[in-house]
Design a protein around this motif. Sequence first.
Motif, mmCIF file in Angstrom:
data_model
loop_
_atom_site.group_PDB
_atom_site.id
_atom_site.type_symbol
_atom_site.label_atom_id
_atom_site.label_comp_id
_atom_site.label_asym_id
_atom_site.label_seq_id
_atom_site.Cartn_x
_atom_site.Cartn_y
_atom_site.Cartn_z
ATOM 1 N N THR A 168 41.068 42.624 38.266
ATOM 2 C CA THR A 168 42.531 42.681 38.147
ATOM 3 C C THR A 168 43.200 41.919 39.287
ATOM 4 O O THR A 168 44.097 41.097 39.066
ATOM 5 N N ASP A 169 42.758 42.167 40.509
ATOM 6 C CA ASP A 169 43.338 41.469 41.665
ATOM 7 C C ASP A 169 43.087 39.966 41.575
ATOM 8 O O ASP A 169 43.966 39.153 41.896
ATOM 9 N N TYR A 170 41.903 39.598 41.153
ATOM 10 C CA TYR A 170 41.526 38.184 41.035
ATOM 11 C C TYR A 170 42.394 37.477 40.001
ATOM 12 O O TYR A 170 42.915 36.378 40.252
ATOM 13 N N VAL A 171 42.602 38.098 38.859
ATOM 14 C CA VAL A 171 43.420 37.491 37.806
ATOM 15 C C VAL A 171 44.872 37.359 38.250
ATOM 16 O O VAL A 171 45.531 36.334 37.990
ATOM 17 N N ILE A 172 45.387 38.360 38.922
ATOM 18 C CA ILE A 172 46.758 38.278 39.446
ATOM 19 C C ILE A 172 46.876 37.089 40.401
ATOM 20 O O ILE A 172 47.864 36.340 40.376
ATOM 21 N N HIS A 173 45.858 36.896 41.227
ATOM 22 C CA HIS A 173 45.876 35.754 42.142
ATOM 23 C C HIS A 173 45.859 34.433 41.368
ATOM 24 O O HIS A 173 46.615 33.507 41.691
ATOM 25 N N LEU A 174 45.006 34.329 40.362
ATOM 26 C CA LEU A 174 44.943 33.097 39.568
ATOM 27 C C LEU A 174 46.299 32.785 38.931
ATOM 28 O O LEU A 174 46.730 31.627 38.901
ATOM 29 N N MET A 175 46.961 33.794 38.454
ATOM 30 C CA MET A 175 48.252 33.590 37.785
ATOM 31 C C MET A 175 49.325 33.088 38.753
ATOM 32 O O MET A 175 50.330 32.502 38.323
ATOM 33 N N SER A 176 49.114 33.290 40.038
ATOM 34 C CA SER A 176 50.136 32.894 41.018
ATOM 35 C C SER A 176 50.264 31.380 41.152
ATOM 36 O O SER A 176 51.229 30.887 41.749
ATOM 37 N N TYR A 177 49.311 30.622 40.597
ATOM 38 C CA TYR A 177 49.350 29.162 40.721
ATOM 39 C C TYR A 177 50.236 28.497 39.673
ATOM 40 O O TYR A 177 50.497 27.293 39.761
ATOM 41 N N ILE A 178 50.670 29.246 38.685
ATOM 42 C CA ILE A 178 51.506 28.662 37.634
ATOM 43 C C ILE A 178 52.762 29.505 37.435
ATOM 44 O O ILE A 178 52.828 30.664 37.866
ATOM 45 N N HIS A 179 53.742 28.909 36.774
ATOM 46 C CA HIS A 179 54.918 29.640 36.325
ATOM 47 C C HIS A 179 54.740 29.868 34.828
ATOM 48 O O HIS A 179 54.890 28.931 34.033
ATOM 49 N N PRO A 180 54.391 31.089 34.431
ATOM 50 C CA PRO A 180 54.069 31.343 33.022
ATOM 51 C C PRO A 180 55.152 30.883 32.055
ATOM 52 O O PRO A 180 54.849 30.466 30.930
ATOM 53 N N GLN A 181 56.404 30.913 32.486
ATOM 54 C CA GLN A 181 57.496 30.522 31.591
ATOM 55 C C GLN A 181 57.465 29.031 31.278
ATOM 56 O O GLN A 181 58.119 28.580 30.309
ATOM 57 N N ASN A 182 56.723 28.256 32.054
ATOM 58 C CA ASN A 182 56.615 26.813 31.789
ATOM 59 C C ASN A 182 55.658 26.483 30.646
ATOM 60 O O ASN A 182 55.691 25.370 30.109
ATOM 61 N N ILE A 183 54.792 27.425 30.306
ATOM 62 C CA ILE A 183 53.736 27.138 29.330
ATOM 63 C C ILE A 183 54.306 27.083 27.919
ATOM 64 O O ILE A 183 54.916 28.039 27.434
ATOM 65 N N LYS A 184 54.097 25.938 27.284
ATOM 66 C CA LYS A 184 54.422 25.781 25.868
ATOM 67 C C LYS A 184 53.192 26.146 25.042
ATOM 68 O O LYS A 184 52.085 26.215 25.575
ATOM 69 N N PRO A 185 53.333 26.390 23.741
ATOM 70 C CA PRO A 185 52.158 26.733 22.922
ATOM 71 C C PRO A 185 51.043 25.698 23.083
ATOM 72 O O PRO A 185 51.275 24.490 22.929
ATOM 73 N N ILE A 186 49.868 26.183 23.434
ATOM 74 C CA ILE A 186 48.737 25.289 23.676
ATOM 75 C C ILE A 186 47.457 25.977 23.204
ATOM 76 O O ILE A 186 47.286 27.184 23.380
ATOM 77 N N LYS A 187 46.582 25.193 22.581
ATOM 78 C CA LYS A 187 45.320 25.710 22.058
ATOM 79 C C LYS A 187 44.180 25.087 22.867
ATOM 80 O O LYS A 187 44.087 23.867 22.989
ATOM 81 N N ILE A 188 43.319 25.952 23.416
ATOM 82 C CA ILE A 188 42.276 25.478 24.337
ATOM 83 C C ILE A 188 40.902 25.967 23.884
ATOM 84 O O ILE A 188 40.700 27.169 23.679
ATOM 85 N N VAL A 189 39.952 25.038 23.737
ATOM 86 C CA VAL A 189 38.548 25.402 23.542
ATOM 87 C C VAL A 189 37.953 25.721 24.910
ATOM 88 O O VAL A 189 38.089 24.928 25.854
ATOM 89 N N VAL A 190 37.330 26.884 25.028
ATOM 90 C CA VAL A 190 36.694 27.264 26.290
ATOM 91 C C VAL A 190 35.205 27.497 26.034
ATOM 92 O O VAL A 190 34.824 28.263 25.158
ATOM 93 N N ASN A 191 34.375 26.820 26.816
ATOM 94 C CA ASN A 191 32.921 26.918 26.690
ATOM 95 C C ASN A 191 32.360 27.472 27.992
ATOM 96 O O ASN A 191 32.232 26.752 28.985
ATOM 97 N N ALA A 192 32.052 28.766 27.975
ATOM 98 C CA ALA A 192 31.556 29.441 29.182
ATOM 99 C C ALA A 192 30.073 29.191 29.409
ATOM 100 O O ALA A 192 29.530 29.611 30.442
ATOM 101 N N GLY A 193 29.394 28.543 28.464
ATOM 102 C CA GLY A 193 27.976 28.263 28.634
ATOM 103 C C GLY A 193 27.120 29.505 28.731
ATOM 104 O O GLY A 193 26.058 29.496 29.340
ATOM 105 N N ASN A 194 27.579 30.618 28.116
ATOM 106 C CA ASN A 194 26.900 31.922 28.156
ATOM 107 C C ASN A 194 26.809 32.479 29.578
ATOM 108 O O ASN A 194 25.944 33.305 29.880
ATOM 109 N N GLY A 195 27.720 32.010 30.436
ATOM 110 C CA GLY A 195 27.760 32.512 31.799
ATOM 111 C C GLY A 195 28.957 33.414 32.038
ATOM 112 O O GLY A 195 29.707 33.739 31.102
ATOM 113 N N PRO A 196 29.192 33.825 33.283
ATOM 114 C CA PRO A 196 30.233 34.819 33.580
ATOM 115 C C PRO A 196 31.655 34.298 33.478
ATOM 116 O O PRO A 196 32.597 35.086 33.600
ATOM 117 N N ALA A 197 31.865 33.003 33.253
ATOM 118 C CA ALA A 197 33.238 32.493 33.079
ATOM 119 C C ALA A 197 33.929 33.176 31.903
ATOM 120 O O ALA A 197 35.151 33.369 31.913
#
Length: 479
Positions: A168-197
């Motif tokens: 929870t603390d880590y995710v809150i920190h990650l979110m601090s790098y962007i302004h969520p209101q700036n994000i327009k609809p976007i679709k992202i493929v994410v490939n974690a490679g079966n790892g912890p990402a």
Amino acid sequence: MVENKVNSLSHKPILISNELTCFKSYDIRGKLDTEVTPDIAYRIGRAFAEIINPKTVVLGGDARLSSEPLKQALAKGLMDVGVNVLDLGMTGTEEIYFATFHLRLDAGIQVTASHNPIDYNGMKLVGKEAKPIGPNNGLLKIRALAESQAFLPKATLIGTYKRLNLMTDYVIHLMSYIHPQNIKPIKIVVNAGNGPAGQVIDALESQFKSLNVPIAFIKIHHQIDGHFPNGIPNPLLPENRQATHQAVLEYGADLGIAWDGDFDRCFFFDEHGQFIESYYIVGLLAEAFLQKDPTAKIIHDPRLIWNTLDISQKFKGTALQCKTGHVFIKQRMRQEEATYGGEMSAHHYFRDFAYCDSGMIPWLLISELLSIRQIPLSKIIASAIQAFPTSGEINIAINNPTEAINRVKTHYQAQASKIDTCDGISLEFTGDQKEWRFNLRHSNTEPLVRLNVESKGDPQLLKQKTNEVMALLIKYKSD
């Protein structure tokens, strides 16, 4: 807790009787069952505790099946000297960086072999403020003590062991790098490679939903599986890119992201599923920070530089060159209080992340930048490639790397308008509208030289000069 201090009188003379070949220049890695074993991990824990003298160490491990037993052996070695252990469970390396600086701990260790083959494992070590532990601040002493096993007696009071979840603390920190209101609809493929990402993406997805951030994920190779049924996560290998490429096309995604095994690096694919050289991502991230703060300082490595310099100048920022390697980049960033540092190897460093590298912060920033600019990633990158085409890194096996590099330098130095020896040799050429440069450097670990060539808007010149430098190196090429 018993406090152990190490000095010249604390141990018997250290004799190298059992060399540990898993110790590399700035981390630990090697083959399982021979170079890396639970016994060796225990010895490293004992040695780490005595040399670094921490009160509390945070531990984590990647998805490899060998990581948990190695981590537990490491924990026992630490606790036997009275050190308290916080175990974050299965993590990426940057989660250990985060925990170390966020909780103001003495040290952190990630058990990981990143993108190495499945029969490898290792460790990455940091001290206070998540500063790397290398040959100049303890790594060589840890190795010597782990080899000699001339340990102090076990502590009377064994250290404590506690499981901890900081997601929870880590995710809150990650979110601090962007302004969520700036994000327009976007679709992202994410490939974690079966790892912890994958588990971080799930946590971020939950946060996005709670804030109504319109990011939609298409998840592939998402479930954690230490057998790595889809291969070791290493997107630098062309054969490992096909799944992300296909998913971007199949789902009409705006962006594709793939990570390596401990997700301290992320790799980008445009909306056509094309893999993007990380050098151009350095420029985009520099732009993302300079848009918000034109006074920001940007640190870059010497291999390819012109695109990064051009973007920094455009936004009136300051770009500073530094020797390749995370230890050097982090040190220079601290000295300059630089906002961002980037290497063409896909390591991206952030001041507010204790100057550490992250594989999660970059794609958040790029997603925000694409939303602001409303231009497809392919067009942004095409513009940079057209202005500053590159050879990509060419690795050549060489019998005598030093002699080969000197031969190339001798051949070109009279023609060069600028010669730089920050890292290997970098020579720059101008005149008659023909501008090009190259960097040639020696591998720290192998008999290789690494060549990078770039030009200003001239692909034909780039090809000609790349072949020209290669011809000089051929004489020294290994069979």
